[in-house]
Design a protein around this motif. Structure first.
Motif, PDB file in Angstrom:
ATOM      1  N   ASN A 384       0.790  -1.225   0.000  1.00  0.00           N
ATOM      2  CA  ASN A 384       0.000   0.000   0.000  1.00  0.00           C
ATOM      3  C   ASN A 384       0.825   1.280   0.000  1.00  0.00           C
ATOM      4  O   ASN A 384       0.262   2.387  -0.016  1.00  0.00           O
ATOM      5  N   ALA A 385       2.125   1.168   0.019  1.00  0.00           N
ATOM      6  CA  ALA A 385       2.967   2.369   0.024  1.00  0.00           C
ATOM      7  C   ALA A 385       2.860   3.100  -1.313  1.00  0.00           C
ATOM      8  O   ALA A 385       3.080   2.497  -2.376  1.00  0.00           O
ATOM      9  N   ASP A 449      -7.847   8.032  -6.474  1.00  0.00           N
ATOM     10  CA  ASP A 449      -7.636   7.957  -7.911  1.00  0.00           C
ATOM     11  C   ASP A 449      -6.303   8.592  -8.278  1.00  0.00           C
ATOM     12  O   ASP A 449      -5.946   9.668  -7.784  1.00  0.00           O
ATOM     13  N   GLY A 450      -5.591   7.919  -9.171  1.00  0.00           N
ATOM     14  CA  GLY A 450      -4.327   8.443  -9.656  1.00  0.00           C
ATOM     15  C   GLY A 450      -3.121   8.078  -8.819  1.00  0.00           C
ATOM     16  O   GLY A 450      -1.981   8.286  -9.254  1.00  0.00           O
ATOM     17  N   VAL A 451      -3.327   7.519  -7.643  1.00  0.00           N
ATOM     18  CA  VAL A 451      -2.203   7.109  -6.802  1.00  0.00           C
ATOM     19  C   VAL A 451      -1.689   5.752  -7.276  1.00  0.00           C
ATOM     20  O   VAL A 451      -2.453   4.809  -7.452  1.00  0.00           O
ATOM     21  N   VAL A 452      -0.386   5.653  -7.481  1.00  0.00           N
ATOM     22  CA  VAL A 452       0.253   4.383  -7.841  1.00  0.00           C
ATOM     23  C   VAL A 452       0.914   3.826  -6.595  1.00  0.00           C
ATOM     24  O   VAL A 452       1.771   4.477  -5.986  1.00  0.00           O
ATOM     25  N   THR A 453       0.511   2.640  -6.188  1.00  0.00           N
ATOM     26  CA  THR A 453       1.117   2.001  -5.020  1.00  0.00           C
ATOM     27  C   THR A 453       2.237   1.071  -5.448  1.00  0.00           C
ATOM     28  O   THR A 453       2.352   0.694  -6.619  1.00  0.00           O
ATOM     29  N   TYR A 454       3.044   0.678  -4.462  1.00  0.00           N
ATOM     30  CA  TYR A 454       4.115  -0.270  -4.749  1.00  0.00           C
ATOM     31  C   TYR A 454       3.532  -1.575  -5.282  1.00  0.00           C
ATOM     32  O   TYR A 454       4.089  -2.174  -6.200  1.00  0.00           O
TER      33      TYR A 454
END
Length: 594
Positions: A384-385, A449-454
């Motif tokens: 989730n980082a 929205d738009g967040v890219v997680t590890y």
């Protein structure tokens, strides 16, 4: 469930499609393959449920990896959202209801190139999920060798990982409840298969032999250290050998689980598979199916991630079904047939099959949900980082074009890392098969929205390759570009994804190496100089000559950089923010003429 049925019917004179596609087969050809000429005996119903290329997609896959195309009767199409083992389990269990003789089988790449939820734990979660799905037997694929054949053996037999150990104190991995088969993967010294070549399954008196085979070219598309000491044999010769051995053991019903595939003319999962002698499908599986022993009754195939249920003639001219259920658990193939108790063989003319959609609107299987929740809790601190921000979907291979935006983005990230190591680095090249998913804008979990997680980044780049630098002359670099469309890649080109600075024209109206227009190649706007030396960044798989790029293995002055996933994460973090998210690259570095 959405499905279209394909059936081999004796005595049919024409193709018909009334709930089923009937393929003409003269009744005289519906004899048992041993040609006993005995009258048919009493028969029982037999069901096979098949998957392939799951790639550890336990959670519902996102983007194009989680869609299938449905073709309506009027010819229009729509995209259906599909996949997720919670729903796959429900679909398989419903399909088995009322069946006394049912087996679940697979044609390779169940593990390897997996999302973080499975890959972080060396694919133990996927094997445990397959056990819950009641997998009965599986052939190996090339990705089963991603961590080496000894790790594959551990997945079969169980035990804690030799480096990472057990992930929870007191909980030891028990291994696969089903046999992995590898008939054509042998020890090069002894010539013996490293895993059983076949398995005979007895279903209340119906004995069926399953032969597991991976593509002969596996050695060209996996990391070499993982397969050291192994040899991959010809598929047809191997199938013929073990078909004869099964016959000697009195097993006349034979199914091949083969990790090699084809390309349907229509990519809708419910395509009619029409198109002449090849049944509307092309590619390596056609030659194999046409040449392999007529003792084989059905081919369950994979590798190309395509959906098809097609009839292809065997060497005697009798048609038999060849199937593939796309990838990522979006579909499963249901095959129903009659088994003749007197001859001990499958009644070829009775075989019918269809690909069924793993619909996410059906109930999720509670036991698989619990399994996913268990592993997700362990993975959460890493998965989730956040590592970056995007303003739109950035498509990978699902874009359907030779060059695609996410490939360019990864190549740019690798070039940026390469220049930190050596400012003279000129260009980076990324293999298309190494891009395993899209980056999607819509939130897939708790992030916005738009967040890219590890975890999302790992799904795109799960192989733990390193970014390597090497020297190539201009002539060698041109040869690398030509290897995209020649040699093992001639019939199915592998277009390397270029970083900014490299441009050229790909002319698909030409043939062979001429498809790469030599005088169009530019580095930072300057014509390629055959005599100059260029510093090139590639991942470690390509640096070893993987995917048929032998010239890259000849590169000089090598330098090994960081893990490719770490490089992608670093690039996204450095070049995006919530206020300034990244847009998809234009994918205009390769000019395609067709």
């Amino acid at each position: 469930m959405h499905a279209r049925m394909f059936r081999l019917t004796a005595g049919a004179a024409t193709l018909a499609a009334v709930g089923a596609l009937a393929v003409a087969l003269p009744a005289a050809q519906a004899q048992p393959d041993n040609d006993s000429r005995t009258r048919p005996g009493p028969t029982v119903d037999l069901q096979l449920l098949a998957i392939n290329d799951l790639h550890g997609a336990l959670e519902p896959p996102t983007g194009s990896n989680g869609q299938v195309t449905h073709r309506h009767e009027d010819g229009t199409t729509e995209q259906l959202t599909a996949g997720g083992v919670e729903y796959l389990a429900t679909g398989l269990r419903e399909a088995r209801e009322g069946q006394r003789r049912s087996l679940t089988v697979a044609a390779g790449d169940l593990v390897g190139a997996t999302p973080l939820l499975s890959g972080l734990f060396h694919d133990e979660p996927t094997i445990e999920a397959l056990n819950e799905l009641e997998m009965d037997v599986a052939g190996v694929g090339n990705h089963e060798f991603d961590e080496g054949w000894e790790e594959l053996t551990r997945l079969q037999e169980g035990g804690c990982h030799p480096v990472d150990g057990c992930y929870v104190e007191g909980r030891e991995f028990e291994g696969a409840d089903f046999p992995y088969l590898a008939a054509n993967v042998v020890d090069e010294d002894t010539g013996r298969p490293i895993l059983p070549p076949y398995s005979v399954q007895n279903l209340n008196g119906a004995r069926v032999g399953f032969i597991g085979v991976t593509l002969e070219g596996t050695a060209d598309i996996v990391t070499q250290e993982g397969i050291e000491g192994l040899e991959f044999l010809d598929e047809v010769e191997t199938i013929d050998r073990y078909s004869r051995e099964l016959r000697r053991r009195g097993v006349n019903a034979v199914v091949v689980l083969i990790h090699e595939g084809g390309y349907p003319a229509d990519t809708a999962y419910n395509n009619r598979c029409e198109g002449g002698a090849d049944g509307g499908v092309s590619g390596p599986i056609v030659d194999i199916a046409e040449q392999a022993s007529s003792a084989v009754d059905v081919f369950v195939s994979g590798h190309t991630h395509q959906p098809y249920v097609c009839a292809i003639p065997d060497p005697s001219g009798r048609e038999r079904l060849v199937t593939s259920a796309a990838s990522n658990g979006r579909l499963f193939t249901e095959l129903n047939m009659k088994y003749d108790l007197r001859s001990g063989d499958i009644v070829r003319a009775s075989v019918e099959g269809s690909n069924r959609v793993v619909d996410r609107e059906q109930p999720a299987a509670a036991d698989l949900t619990a399994l996913i929740d268990y592993w997700s809790e362990l993975a959460a601190p890493v998965a989730n980082a956040p590592i970056g921000y995007i303003s739109e979907d950035i498509r990978g291979r699902g874009a359907g074009t030779p060059e695609f935006p996410l490939g360019d983005l990864i190549a740019d990230a690798q070039l940026a890392h390469a220049r930190e190591l050596d400012p003279s680095a000129a260009v980076a090249l990324m293999n298309p098969g190494g891009v395993r998913a899209d980056l999607t804008y819509a939130a897939s979990g708790d992030e916005g929205d738009g967040v890219v997680t590890y975890g999302e980044g790992f799904t795109v780049q799960p192989f733990s390759n390193t970014v390597n630098l090497l020297d190539l002359t201009g002539e060698q670099l041109l040869q690398v570009l030509r290897e995209q469309v020649t040699g093992v890649n001639e019939s199915s080109p592998k277009i390397l994804q270029p970083s900014a600075g490299l441009t050229y024209t790909l002319d698909l109206t030409r043939s062979g190496a001429e498809r790469i227009v030599a005088d169009s190649v530019r580095i930072d706007g300057e014509p390629l100089d055959p005599a100059a030396t260029y510093r090139v960044a590639v991942n470690s798989f390509l640096a070893g000559g993987g995917d048929g790029f032998a010239t890259l293995a000849d590169g000089g002055n090598p330098l090994v950089g960081d893990d490719d996933m770490a490089v992608l994460a670093e690039y996204l973090t450095a070049n995006s923010s919530a206020g300034a998210p990244l847009s998809a690259p234009a994918a205009d570095r390769v000019t395609v003429v067709q």
